[in-house]
Design a protein around this motif. Structure first.
Motif, PDB file in Angstrom:
ATOM      1  N   PHE A   1       0.853  -1.191   0.000  1.00  0.00           N
ATOM      2  CA  PHE A   1       0.000   0.000   0.000  1.00  0.00           C
ATOM      3  C   PHE A   1       0.889   1.241   0.000  1.00  0.00           C
ATOM      4  O   PHE A   1       2.068   1.167   0.331  1.00  0.00           O
ATOM      5  CB  PHE A   1      -0.912   0.006   1.234  1.00  0.00           C
ATOM      6  CG  PHE A   1      -0.159  -0.099   2.536  1.00  0.00           C
ATOM      7  CD1 PHE A   1       0.388   1.019   3.149  1.00  0.00           C
ATOM      8  CD2 PHE A   1       0.034  -1.345   3.136  1.00  0.00           C
ATOM      9  CE1 PHE A   1       1.103   0.906   4.337  1.00  0.00           C
ATOM     10  CE2 PHE A   1       0.757  -1.455   4.329  1.00  0.00           C
ATOM     11  CZ  PHE A   1       1.286  -0.330   4.921  1.00  0.00           C
ATOM     12  N   ALA A   2       0.285   2.342  -0.380  1.00  0.00           N
ATOM     13  CA  ALA A   2       0.987   3.616  -0.276  1.00  0.00           C
ATOM     14  C   ALA A   2       0.687   4.217   1.097  1.00  0.00           C
ATOM     15  O   ALA A   2      -0.310   3.886   1.728  1.00  0.00           O
ATOM     16  CB  ALA A   2       0.530   4.546  -1.379  1.00  0.00           C
ATOM     17  N   TYR A   3       1.566   5.113   1.501  1.00  0.00           N
ATOM     18  CA  TYR A   3       1.484   5.629   2.864  1.00  0.00           C
ATOM     19  C   TYR A   3       1.505   7.151   2.852  1.00  0.00           C
ATOM     20  O   TYR A   3       2.321   7.759   2.153  1.00  0.00           O
ATOM     21  CB  TYR A   3       2.675   5.090   3.649  1.00  0.00           C
ATOM     22  CG  TYR A   3       2.824   5.657   5.040  1.00  0.00           C
ATOM     23  CD1 TYR A   3       2.093   5.130   6.093  1.00  0.00           C
ATOM     24  CD2 TYR A   3       3.716   6.711   5.284  1.00  0.00           C
ATOM     25  CE1 TYR A   3       2.233   5.645   7.375  1.00  0.00           C
ATOM     26  CE2 TYR A   3       3.860   7.223   6.571  1.00  0.00           C
ATOM     27  CZ  TYR A   3       3.113   6.690   7.609  1.00  0.00           C
ATOM     28  OH  TYR A   3       3.256   7.190   8.866  1.00  0.00           O
ATOM     29  N   VAL A   4       0.610   7.705   3.612  1.00  0.00           N
ATOM     30  CA  VAL A   4       0.571   9.159   3.752  1.00  0.00           C
ATOM     31  C   VAL A   4       0.697   9.500   5.221  1.00  0.00           C
ATOM     32  O   VAL A   4      -0.017   8.952   6.066  1.00  0.00           O
ATOM     33  CB  VAL A   4      -0.758   9.733   3.205  1.00  0.00           C
ATOM     34  CG1 VAL A   4      -0.867  11.221   3.501  1.00  0.00           C
ATOM     35  CG2 VAL A   4      -0.870   9.468   1.711  1.00  0.00           C
TER      36      VAL A   4
ATOM     37  N   ARG B   1      -4.124   2.553   0.354  1.00  0.00           N
ATOM     38  CA  ARG B   1      -3.390   3.649   0.983  1.00  0.00           C
ATOM     39  C   ARG B   1      -3.721   3.686   2.472  1.00  0.00           C
ATOM     40  O   ARG B   1      -4.882   3.551   2.860  1.00  0.00           O
ATOM     41  CB  ARG B   1      -3.779   4.973   0.345  1.00  0.00           C
ATOM     42  CG  ARG B   1      -3.105   6.178   1.005  1.00  0.00           C
ATOM     43  CD  ARG B   1      -3.708   7.465   0.542  1.00  0.00           C
ATOM     44  NE  ARG B   1      -3.389   7.761  -0.847  1.00  0.00           N
ATOM     45  CZ  ARG B   1      -3.965   8.739  -1.538  1.00  0.00           C
ATOM     46  NH1 ARG B   1      -4.893   9.497  -0.987  1.00  0.00           N
ATOM     47  NH2 ARG B   1      -3.626   8.949  -2.793  1.00  0.00           N
TER      48      ARG B   1
END
Lengths: 327, 740, 82, 203
Positions: free
Chosen positions: A4-7, A48
């Motif tokens: 997943f992408a991470y913010v 995300r």
């Protein structure tokens, strides 16, 4: 778990911007104790994650004498906070009983209030249950010893949050932010039954965040939480109860009684509340209230014993609030 | 050391008579000696299989069947090979062949190896498998029902096995003649080993030679298994187990996953580490079978146990071996009969688990005995004392059967005289009660055990033996016995274990390790030491037999001043060390243990929750080698027994046979706040030599707790685990007419 | 009653040489089996050394009764039979 | 608990910062439509360079956001004292001390641990001198197979650094997040309550 992408959101705005309207695709990450386990088991597969630990983690006094608690406050901090302990023992007691020290050190108030069910069918990828979009609740004719005794399904989870129970008893309001701004709902209205939201347990939209818990001044209310746990070291409650008893001298003028781990939402026991009004706190009053609390329970095939345990939890929470020794 | 369990079957090999040093002379043996690997373990320096990293190593991962009963119709591993970092992907089921069938959830279907664990996980999930899902059998009731599908080639239920003692006994008549009868159905659940280090290993090929680091409790069995499964020479397989994180009977070979790791390593041309996930560990690495018993037992008016008749069954999943013997052979019933059947279900096959069959048999028997005492209105301890096996011809109990002595000792410690005759009638919901139970175990050892000892010219000593330390303290024992024999401090000795290239020693199972290795190490050390004496004696102008090794010196027995330091003695070796072998001999160890346990519990009758407050244990284990690690074994056995009594339960969904709690959250294990005060009395029997202790202490804990609950509440729970649901149900039944 | 029973897990030359149980790796050939009744306990877990599981190369369960002469995958290696 | 710095060390903004949507970082109160057009700084799902301060030493590594602190430390840095056992925050074998608090490293993302002081069991001893807690575990035999031991030692150190004289009940509660299958609890508790264990050393 799936990649997943991470913010790393610095504030509410960034967090909301990073979330999206589609359920499950972008998820807020607080302590992670619940979410990462769900992801490792492929029950959650977000694209995300949005870190919301940087959001408010303060406990502030409100003008009316209550508290406004940031959702990012850890359970350990909550359990130890002097004002919380003094004003809202029901909440502090519940926080101190969650999980283990390691869980309480990272787990947050918001994370606890929003965690997903621990139902073993839900959490097991191999059971396509109702809550995951499947056709049936496997608990109905399956292994339901820890499932709901109230609520009539169609999904028979019990709500896992130990803090939601005192939050409702204490009359908390939850502040929610989203793309459209902010709103407040009562803790009681926050949690919804499966017939209203099968795929989640609250009114929170996928792109909203619960940011604060606002507790009204306790006034003369005495509150307590009693949790019945089999394993003492680390276990989920078989049943629990939180009560807030508004006192006039020795007399209960009004009461809130909420049971946990018995239904898909924290279960308000209005019958018990009625039974307490105008009474003094005593073993007899507490027992009568507990009788009323479990009236109407509809256990499943293997969880009839939970009725007795819920009864005990209600009775003992009332006695504890009254300062009467319970075992 | 001729007792009933260890007769002098073969004449001892020739050579000097072997003995342990006199008790008064022992510097280390029998003393509380700290584990020598404690510092490495407590600093995280000890490298377990799970921790080992080899150059270029890949991570292996299984694709396990989600279905408990199915046929694999097709497997396509090519999508896995497209995942970046994947170096090998293999199918493990042949859809066209006889192995297409899946018998239990978690069975291996395919496997991959990749540069990272994340890639390996992505890759196994990319593999496409088509299953034909078949109706699985999840419970013994389902398997035994007349209209169940027959899932197993010889039926879902095994042939009945009859035991009748004495032969041709008339059990019905004996029951009829009894003054009191107890009749009931008793059961115990399936427990999983839940070793903290999951099963697995690292396989590294060097040409046709294989080095395997394996989490095993049997390095030699693992060598055997790998060489056979991979069709290689045994000499080409090298198994290393320096440290391992628990086995409890489940790690007696390489297992499928290490064989798979070897295949992946060959395919990928790189070392592969494949450790099972926690879920796989619960599903496929064995379990303690369930036990069910329909019992009818009798006692006469004087408290003599008359008859025990039982129909029993249980399931070891998709494997046989769910047997257990009741009555548990501590109390002498006049006649007994057991008719047993194994029942097969679609779940992972059972494996030996810490005292196979015993905790189940002990629970059922000890609860029945307690109920018979209730019928008689007799103190259950008194009933037990009256029915112990008769003393031997000399009027003494066998050293392996000391319950007559231990019961009163433990009763005194727990304060049995304060026990309520019936239920706790005090006010309040918390009821207190006590119960007891006995255990026995054989132990023993293998006479094939060998060790090799080196004394080095610089004074160093190395003891090599192909045993392994599964947490019991074996490494420490090897060092202690060697050091004691050489008269050296523990730190002067290197205990080299956990390697299949070292002399053969048995797998650590059946509580036989101490009985196998202690004599062997002692003899190897003596042989080496005596060879050193032979070197040293001329320079001291004495006979070698006049020398002793003591306090870091080699000196004349009757004239300690005459001698030299150990190092000086070793210097006489020049450049060539002494190498000596040791072969196991009878007389330095024995078999047979007995013990009793008492539990003091609190039961909250408004919640059904039991809290064990105190456990008192009296246990023998022959000669105690290391008092600390021996006591730790007993603590551990009792705590695992508490888990068995209260918490642990492999729960299969009754409709799909899938395990609903393959984790450590809902497979409940006792934690710190669940541990009672534990009071251990270890009985030293130095004249018997060491006897294994790993298993006996876990046998009787659940039975003692169950009996204590009945004493506290007046309600009898006849099934394990003793959950709040079970206790509340028994209380309810008691109130509405009785559980007896 | 150590590694449950001699009687119930006695592997003979009639059996497949690939049949394994814990006792084969643990007990020796001098130490005796213990006493009486307990010998009949049938708690032994068997496995096939080739597959390393409780199912043989033919996909069928490994048991003391079945892993003997007559089964397709049964192996009798004279040198191995004891 | 100190608020965390917004820009954590280790993000290579040049390489990995992806800007989604239009516009810059807006400031001010969140209004009804404020979220629209908000910049979102996302990293991953591919490997991201990060820095971890472990036992006082800064390690640079590249991991996907999904990699847990435990896996980063064990598989990337070969720091293997902490174990993976349940992998779901239920057993404590992976316990580390992060900014003074025990955490389950298996349930914590490595990417989130930048800028924090992470201590593992390897960081407790000073050279060859065991930490007093490690010494106490050895003396009381608070270890058997040893697989749970690093987690228990770490949890005990964290307890004693906050409360050097715990009661039996406090020690029990503080160690309730760790599981031992061999059953050394009685000895672990003895070790934790040994006055020598609470020593004087502070990380």
């Amino acid at each position: 778990m799936k990649a997943f992408a991470y913010v790393n959101a610095a504030n509410e705005k960034e967090a909301i911007a990073a979330l999206g309207p589609e359920r499950g695709r972008m998820l807020p990450l607080a302590g992670g104790m619940d979410l990462l386990a769900l992801m490792k088991d492929y029950v959650a597969q977000p694209e995300r994650l949005v870190n919301v630990k940087n959001l408010d983690r303060t406990v502030a006094k409100t003008p009316d004498g209550g508290l406004r608690i940031g959702a990012a406050v850890t359970l350990a901090a909550l359990a130890q906070h002097a004002d919380v302990r003094r004003l809202y023992p029901a909440l502090a007691e519940a926080a101190a009983e969650v999980g283990t020290p390691q869980i309480r050190n990272v787990g947050t108030l918001g994370g606890n209030l929003n965690q997903r069910p621990r139902c073993w069918y839900f959490r097991n990828e191999e059971f396509p249950c109702l809550k995951k979009g499947g056709a049936r609740c496997f608990a109905v004719d399956g292994e339901n010893q820890f499932h709901a005794i109230f609520g009539d399904g169609p999904c028979h989870i019990v709500h896992p949050s130990s803090l939601a129970v005192p939050a409702i008893a204490l009359g908390a309001r939850f502040r929610i932010v989203g793309p459209a701004g902010e709103r407040e709902v009562t803790a009681a209205d926050y949690y919804v039954m499966p017939d209203r939201n099968l795929y989640g347990e609250t009114v929170l939209a996928p792109n909203e965040l619960l940011t604060h818990v606002i507790l009204p001044a306790p006034g003369t209310a005495k509150s307590a939480t009693y949790e019945v746990r089999f394993k003492q070291s680390h276990d989920w409650p078989l049943a629990m109860a939180s009560v807030a008893l508004v006192m006039n001298g020795q007399t209960i003028t009004s009461a809130r009684v909420v049971m946990g781990a018995v239904a898909p939402v924290p279960w308000r026991a209005e019958g018990a509340e009625a039974a307490l009004a105008g009474k003094r706190i005593s073993e007899a009053t507490a027992t009568a209230a507990a009788d009323a609390a479990v009236k109407g329970a509809k256990p499943m095939t293997q969880n009839g014993y939970k009725v007795q345990i819920a009864h005990t939890a209600v009775k003992r929470a009332i006695l504890k609030a009254g300062g009467i020794a319970v075992v | 050391m001729a007792d009933e369990q260890n007769p002098p079957a073969a004449p001892p090999p020739s050579g000097p008579a072997r003995t342990w040093p006199p008790v008064a002379d022992r510097a280390l043996l029998g003393k509380p000696i700290r584990r020598i690997d404690g510092p490495d373990k407590s600093q995280g320096k000890a490298k377990y299989t799970y921790d080992i990293v080899r150059p270029g190593m890949l991570y292996g991962r299984l694709l396990s069947s989600p279905h408990p009963y199915a046929v694999v119709k097709s497997i396509d591993v090519t999508p896995a090979l497209k995942v970046p970092g994947v170096k090998a992907a293999i199918a493990l089921k042949d859809p066209a062949g006889p192995t297409a069938k899946i018998w239990y959830q978690g069975e291996e279907v395919a496997a991959v190896a990749a540069t990272t664990e994340e890639a390996a996980e992505d890759a196994v999930r990319a593999i496409k498998v088509e299953y034909e899902i078949l109706p699985a059998l999840a419970t013994v009731e389902q398997s035994m029902s007349a209209n169940a599908p027959v899932n197993f080639p010889k039926g879902n239920v095994s042939a009945e096995r009859l035991t009748l003692r004495p032969d041709k006994a008339d059990v019905e008549a004996a029951l009829k003649a009894s003054a009191h009868i107890v009749e009931g159905t008793y059961s115990t659940q399936v427990q999983t080993h839940t070793s903290l280090e999951t099963h697995g290993g690292i396989c590294e090929w060097n040409g046709e030679k294989l080095t395997a680091w394996v989490s095993t409790q049997a390095v030699h069995a693992t060598r055997d298994g790998l060489s056979r499964a991979l069709q290689m020479q045994q000499s080409d397989v090298h198994v290393i187990t320096d440290y391992m994180g628990g086995g409890f009977g489940s790690k007696l070979g390489p297992d499928v996953q290490v064989v798979i790791a070897a295949k992946l390593a060959k395919e990928a041309g790189a070392p592969v580490k494949l450790m099972l996930t926690r879920k796989e560990e619960h599903l496929i690495t064995g379990n303690r079978p369930s036990a069910y018993a329909k019992v009818k037992a009798g006692v006469d008016a004087q408290g003599k146990l008359t008859a025990f008749d039982a129909e029993t069954w249980g399931t070891g999943g998709a494997g046989q071996g769910a047997g257990f013997n009741i009555p548990y052979p501590v109390y002498a019933f006049g006649v007994l009969r057991q008719r047993h059947k194994d029942v097969f279900i679609n779940a992972g096959p059972q494996r030996a688990m810490r005292a196979p069959g015993h905790p189940q048999a002990c629970f059922i028997t000890e609860v029945v005995v307690d109920e018979l005492a209730d019928r008689l209105r007799m103190d259950p301890l008194e009933l037990r004392m009256r029915n112990l096996p008769p003393a031997g011809p000399d009027g003494q109990d066998l050293p392996t059967q000391q319950w007559r002595k231990y019961f009163p000792m433990a009763a005194d410690k727990i304060g049995w005289s304060r026990r309520h005759a019936t239920a706790d009638t005090g006010s309040g919901p918390i009821k207190r009660g006590m119960g007891c139970a006995a255990n026995r175990w054989a132990g023993g050892g293998s006479n094939r055990t060998r060790a090799a000892c080196e004394i080095l010219p610089d004074g160093g000593v190395v003891m090599r033996i192909g045993t392994q330390d599964i947490g019991t303290g074996t490494r420490t024992l090897v060092a202690m016995i060697t050091a004691e024999t050489m008269g050296l401090p523990l730190t002067a000795v290197k205990a080299a274990i956990g390697d299949s290239e070292y002399p053969w020693a048995p797998g650590s199972g059946g509580s036989t390790t101490v009985g196998s290795i202690s004599p062997t190490v002692r003899i190897a050390a003596e042989n080496a030491r005596d060879a050193l004496f032979a070197k040293v004696a001329p320079s001291l102008r004495v006979e070698p037999a006049a020398l002793v090794a003591k306090d870091g010196r080699v000196q004349v027995k009757d004239n300690p001043a005459k001698g030299m330091t150990w190092k000086e003695a070793c210097r006489l070796l020049g450049v060539q060390p002494i190498s000596a072998d040791g072969a196991w001999q009878q007389g330095l160890s024995s078999s047979g243990t007995s013990g009793v346990q008492f539990a003091d519990v609190e039961v909250d009758i408004e919640t059904g929750i039991t809290r064990v407050k105190r456990v008192v244990c009296v246990q023998d284990c022959g000669m105690i080698v290391d008092r600390i690690t021996a006591e730790s074994q007993v603590y551990g056995g009792i705590i695992m027994g508490i888990g068995f009594a209260l918490f642990e339960h492999r729960i299969l969904d009754r409709n799909t046979a899938k395990m609903v709690n393959p984790n450590m959250e809902f497979y409940l294990l006792p934690g710190m706040s669940d541990i009672p005060e534990i009071d251990i009395t270890l009985i030293d029997q130095p004249e018997r030599g060491p006897v294994g202790l790993g298993e006996p202490p876990t046998i009787s804990t659940a039975a003692a707790i169950a009996n204590a609950i009945a004493n506290a509440t007046g309600a009898r729970v006849r099934s394990l685990p003793l959950t709040p649901a079970a206790v509340l149900a028994a209380l309810h039944e008691e109130r509405s007419g009785g559980t007896r | 009653m150590t590694h449950p029973t001699l009687a119930s897990r006695h592997v003979t030359p009639m059996h497949c040489s690939h049949l394994r149980h814990k006792g084969m790796y643990v007990t020796g050939d001098v130490t005796s089996e213990p006493n009486g009744f307990a010998d009949d306990i049938d708690a032994t877990s068997f496995w096939c050394v080739c597959t390393q599981k409780a199912f043989g190369p033919d996909g069928l369960p490994v048991t003391l009764e079945d892993c003997a002469t007559g089964r397709s995958c049964c192996n009798h290696d004279a040198a191995e039979a004891t | 608990m100190a608020p965390r710095k917004k820009d954590q060390p280790g993000f290579s903004r040049r390489t990995f910062l992806k800007t989604v949507g239009a516009g810059g970082v807006a400031a001010g109160v969140l209004g009804p439509k404020a979220a629209e057009g908000q910049a979102v700084k996302a990293v991953g799902p591919g490997a991201v360079p990060i820095q971890l301060n472990i036992n006082g030493k800064v390690h640079r590594l590249e991991v996907e956001p999904r990699v847990t602190l435990l896996d980063a430390v064990r598989n990337r840095l070969n720091i293997t004292g902490v174990k993976r056992v349940c992998d779901r925050g239920a057993c404590g074998a992976c316990t580390m001390i992060v900014d003074g608090e025990t955490v389950y490293a298996c349930s914590t993302l490595a990417i989130e641990m930048q800028g924090k002081m992470i201590r593992t069991v390897e960081g407790l001893a000073e050279g060859t001198v065991l930490h007093p807690v490690q010494q106490a575990f050895c003396e009381h035999d608070g270890l058997m197979c040893g697989f749970c031991t690093p987690g228990f030692v770490t949890a005990t150190v964290a307890l004693l650094e906050k409360n050097s004289k715990p009661t039996k009940e406090q020690a029990r509660r503080a160690l309730d997040g760790n599981i031992c299958r061999c059953g050394t609890y009685a000895r672990v508790l003895e070790a934790a309550l040994d006055p020598k264990a609470s020593g004087v050393r502070r990380g």
